[in-house]
Design an enzyme around this catalytic site. Structure first.
Site, PDB file in Angstrom:
ATOM      1  CG  ASP A 113       7.021  -5.946 -11.801  1.00  7.10           C
ATOM      2  OD1 ASP A 113       6.490  -6.245 -12.899  1.00  7.10           O
ATOM      3  OD2 ASP A 113       6.362  -5.779 -10.750  1.00  7.10           O
ATOM      4  CB  THR A 116      -0.863   0.010   1.279  1.00  5.91           C
ATOM      5  OG1 THR A 116      -1.533  -1.239   1.354  1.00  5.91           O
ATOM      6  CG2 THR A 116      -1.877   1.118   1.253  1.00  5.91           C
ATOM      7  CE  LYS A 142       5.637  -0.499  -3.553  1.00  9.54           C
ATOM      8  NZ  LYS A 142       6.145  -0.462  -4.901  1.00  9.54           N
TER       9      LYS A 142
END
Ligand SMILES: *[C@@H]1O[C@H](CO)[C@@H](O)[C@H](O)[C@H]1NC(C)=O
Ligand SMILES: *[C@@H]1O[C@H](CO)[C@@H](O)[C@H](O)[C@H]1NC(C)=O
Ligand SMILES: *[C@@H]1O[C@H](CO)[C@@H](O)[C@H](O)[C@H]1NC(C)=O
Ligand SMILES: *[C@@H]1O[C@H](CO)[C@@H](O)[C@H](O)[C@H]1NC(C)=O
Ligand SMILES: *[C@@H]1O[C@H](CO)[C@@H](O)[C@H](O)[C@H]1NC(C)=O
Ligand SMILES: *[C@@H]1O[C@H](CO)[C@@H](O)[C@H](O)[C@H]1NC(C)=O
Ligand SMILES: *[C@@H]1O[C@H](CO)[C@@H](O)[C@H](O)[C@H]1NC(C)=O
Ligand SMILES: *[C@@H]1O[C@H](CO)[C@@H](O)[C@H](O)[C@H]1NC(C)=O
Ligand SMILES: *[C@@H]1O[C@H](CO)[C@@H](O)[C@H](O)[C@H]1NC(C)=O
Ligand SMILES: *[C@@H]1O[C@H](CO)[C@@H](O)[C@H](O)[C@H]1NC(C)=O
Ligand SMILES: *[C@@H]1O[C@H](CO)[C@@H](O)[C@H](O)[C@H]1NC(C)=O
Length: 638
Positions: A433, A321, A336
């Site tokens: 990623d 989140t 984070k």
């Protein structure tokens, strides 16, 4: 029949897709489909993914599904299917994911599943399956996750499991398994979770369990184990959960991990106990990596965020989140909060964070510090005013129109950040990623890559647990997915997909259609330019630049990693596409893009290209790349 209207959709697509390699993956997941699975699906050989999960399907699994010899993923979980698992499923030779969990299937596990050499995940949990696990399962050597939780399986645990060397997740819990925990389980060196609870296992805990270097959860409660907990478990440095409650163990708890609740000499009492350390067993710890946070304490952070109150949340990631708050120096930061599994090893995690914190580049989001707290692990990053590229391209607001030059500059920034990670950092960093939601834009719309360097310590979110391969669907290098062997060219592949996204304004995966496949198909018909985002066509002065960018994207996404360019090369090609700066405008643009640097790089690019001739030095990979790049361009423009 109304409930099967979705099927018409599949029929149509499969007719188009039969002869081509285009991925077709209709998802009819969660649609309240009722009735039986129609046999006609077995005729749709080109299906890459068949997802009928979370519906209300009844009746048997049609054996004809075994004819889907190109299907990689079969998801039938969460229905009311009955009858046995057809042995014909063993004919689905491309199957990587088989999820039949949460049905009412009966009978045994067919030995024929042992023919599935590419099977990566097998989930048969929560059915009424009986009998032993067939020895043939040990032929599924690609198997990474095996889950038969909540059945009535019996017999002993097959010794053959030791040949499943890739297993990371093994759940045999809540069955009727008998006999010992095989010592050979200790050979499964990648295992992260081993759950054999609620069976009738007997004998000692084998000392070979201490060879499980990576094990994080070892769950053996509610069995008939006796003897002592082997001292060798102290070698399992990542062990975070050990549950051996409700057995008949005796002796002393060895000093395993940093279990604050049990001192090394705790006596095992009675027939059960468990150890479950809190996420971070020490006092909260704040580590500042950059001076701009230096005046802050852990208490300051908690005060500023009102103990991580929901009202500061600005976004959710797959495993985190994100909060926004304002530091004492009135600078905004993004926090984070990682809420998935704990890092296996805090020391390694901290070392990685320190490495990441030491990296600074104008196109990378800086990590300013981190905290290990009862609220989870918190990472403090630069706050980026203009959100992510994904939001700009696909977000609900979408009020900003991104012209071609802005898109190109964003691509250049991201490429330079990635090139820095790949080629200029020590140790080199593979992002793992790369995707548009990890490309963040500051107040000047300059791109900053986020989320690099810590992927290794942070396992993927539980919802993505079916893949051990890290990454995001639509961006994952298929060679990496196939081999699990990672190198920086996997990032290059993902970056190529981002380029396609910038060019077309389409998502990497939409309605289960895959952007890369779509563009490949259009490249075959020479209709690629039809896919260009109208916003790009109307703002780009020279459409050959768009065409070149498509070609670059296709080079980046070439099948074999060695055929893809490096990020340095990608960045240079992109820079060469920038318009020359207006002579006197440069002073007016000091904050945005560094034109001077681009001009120099651009000059080098041209120089390189001019130097090329047939006897070019093979060691100059740049030169080779420009040859190939030009070949592709000429091939596609003639
Ligand atoms: C399924 O495959 C088998 C073997 O290839 C074939 O004989 C059979 O006709 C197929 N079934 C259907 C309905 O196509
Ligand atoms: C498919 O599986 C069944 C049962 O396992 C077998 O009898 C049949 O020969 C298989 N068909 C093909 C084409 O492999
Ligand atoms: C199971 O494996 C054995 C060899 O280990 C093989 O002979 C047999 O054919 C396999 N059974 C099936 C149904 O694939
Ligand atoms: C568990 O195994 C023991 C022998 O080891 C046996 O006496 C007992 O009946 C078994 N329990 C179940 C539920 O199968
Ligand atoms: C360990 O097993 C016992 C017995 O089933 C259970 O009550 C307890 O919640 C488990 N502990 C953890 C941490 O999972
Ligand atoms: C537990 O182990 C002790 C010996 O250590 C044995 O005497 C006892 O019968 C065992 N209890 C059960 C329920 O198996
Ligand atoms: C935050 O937690 C601390 C300690 O638990 C408590 O004293 C304080 O009141 C909390 N603050 C807020 C804003 O909830
Ligand atoms: C584990 O405990 C030891 C000794 O108490 C301590 O030195 C070490 O830092 C701890 N490790 C972690 C990761 O907390
Ligand atoms: C980008 O950030 C600037 C500075 O905060 C802001 O003024 C502008 O509205 C933002 N643009 C978009 C499209 O959000
Ligand atoms: C996806 O599906 C929606 C609704 O079915 C449709 O409006 C949209 O255009 C589709 N998007 C693409 C890229 O096909
Ligand atoms: C360059 O390398 C390739 C293989 O890597 C080789 O086939 C080729 O002959 C080389 N060319 C020159 C000019 O050395």
């Amino acid at each position: 029949m109304c409930c099967w209207t979705g099927m018409m959709f599949i029929t149509m697509i499969s007719v188009h897709g039969v002869a081509s390699s285009v991925t077709i993956s209709p998802s009819l997941q969660g649609n309240r489909l009722t009735g039986k699975i129609p046999e006609v699906i077995g005729l749709m050989q080109a299906l890459a993914v068949l997802d009928l999960s979370e519906n209300e399907l009844v009746g048997p699994i049609p054996p004809i599904l075994g004819n889907l010899s190109y299907t990689g993923k079969l998801y039938l979980h969460g229905n009311k299917l009955t009858g046995p698992i057809p042995p014909e499923l063993g004919n689905m030779s491309k199957l990587s994911y088989l999820q039949l969990n949460g049905n009412q299937l009966v009978g045994g596990i067919p030995a024929e599943l042992g023919k599935l050499e590419q099977l990566f995940e097998l989930n048969l949990a929560n059915n009424n399956l009986e009998g032993p696990i067939p020895h043939n399962i040990s032929s599924c050597t690609a198997l990474n996750q095996f889950n038969v939780y909540g059945n009535r399986l019996s017999g002993s645990i097959p010794r053959g499991f030791q040949s499943l060397e890739s297993l990371t997740y093994l759940d045999l819990s809540s069955n009727n398994f008998l006999g010992p925990v095989p010592a050979a389980i200790g050979d499964l060196e990648h295992l992260l979770t081993l759950d054999m609870s609620f069976n009738n296992l007997s004998g000692h805990m084998p000392e070979e369990l201490g060879q499980l270097q990576n094990i994080a959860s070892l769950i053996l409660n509610n069995n008939n184990l006796r003897g002592e907990i082997p001292d060798q478990l102290t070698n399992c440095l990542s062990l975070a959960t050990l549950n051996v409650s409700y057995n008949n163990l005796s002796g002393i708890v060895p000093p395993i991990g940093n279990f604050s609740r049990f001192s090394p000499d705790s006596q095992v009492t009675n027939v059960g106990f468990f150890i479950f350390p809190p996420p971070w067993s020490g006092p909260p710890k704040l580590v500042i990596l950059h001076m701009d946070m230096a005046i802050h304490t852990y208490e300051d952070i908690m005060r500023i965020t009102e103990n991580m109150s929901e009202k500061y949340i600005i976004g959710y990631g797959a495993s985190s989140t994100v909060y926004k708050c304002i530091l004492k120096n009135s600078r905004p930061i993004a926090i984070k909060r990682i809420y998935t599994q704990q890092p296996h090893n805090f020391r390694e995690f901290e070392t990685e964070l320190e490495t990441v914190g030491s990296i600074r580049h104008r196109n990378l989001v800086s990590l300013h510090g981190y905290a290990l707290t009862p609220y989870g692990n918190l990472l403090f990053y630069d706050y980026m005013e203009n959100g992510s590229l994904w939001d700009l391209l696909h977000g609900p607001a979408k009020k900003v129109k991104l012209d071609w030059e802005t898109r190109l500059k964003i691509a250049i920034g991201a490429a330079q950040g990635l090139a820095y990670l790949h080629h200029d950092c020590n140790p080199r960093i593979i992002h793992r990623d790369v995707k548009s939601s990890n490309i963040l834009l500051d107040e000047n719309f300059e791109a900053h890559l986020s989320d690099f360097g810590i992927a290794k310590s942070i396992p993927t979110a539980k919802t993505h647990a079916s893949t051990y391969v890290l990454g995001t669907i639509g961006y994952i290098d298929p060679e990496y997915a196939r081999t699990s062997r990672l190198n920086e060219k996997s990032d290059v592949y993902s970056f190529g997909v981002v380029l396609l996204e910038l060019l077309t304004g389409k998502k990497a995966v939409d309605n289960e259609s895959n952007l890369h496949q779509l563009i490949l198909a259009k490249a075959d018909d020479n209709t690629v330019m039809e896919a260009v985002d109208p916003e790009v066509s109307v703002t780009c002065m020279d459409l050959t630049h768009v065409r070149k960018t498509f070609q670059l994207a296709l080079l980046c996404t070439k099948r074999y990693p060695s055929e893809r360019p490096t990020m340095h090369e990608v960045a240079r090609v992109l820079i060469s596409l920038l318009p020359a700066p207006p002579a006197k405008a440069s002073a007016a643009l000091p904050k945005t893009i560094d034109y001077a640097r681009f001009v120099i790089d651009k000059g080098q690019t041209q120089l390189n290209a001019q130097q090329l001739h047939p006897q070019v030095d093979n060691s100059s990979s740049d030169a080779q790349w420009f040859v190939r790049f030009r070949e592709v361009i000429s091939k596609n423009t003639h």
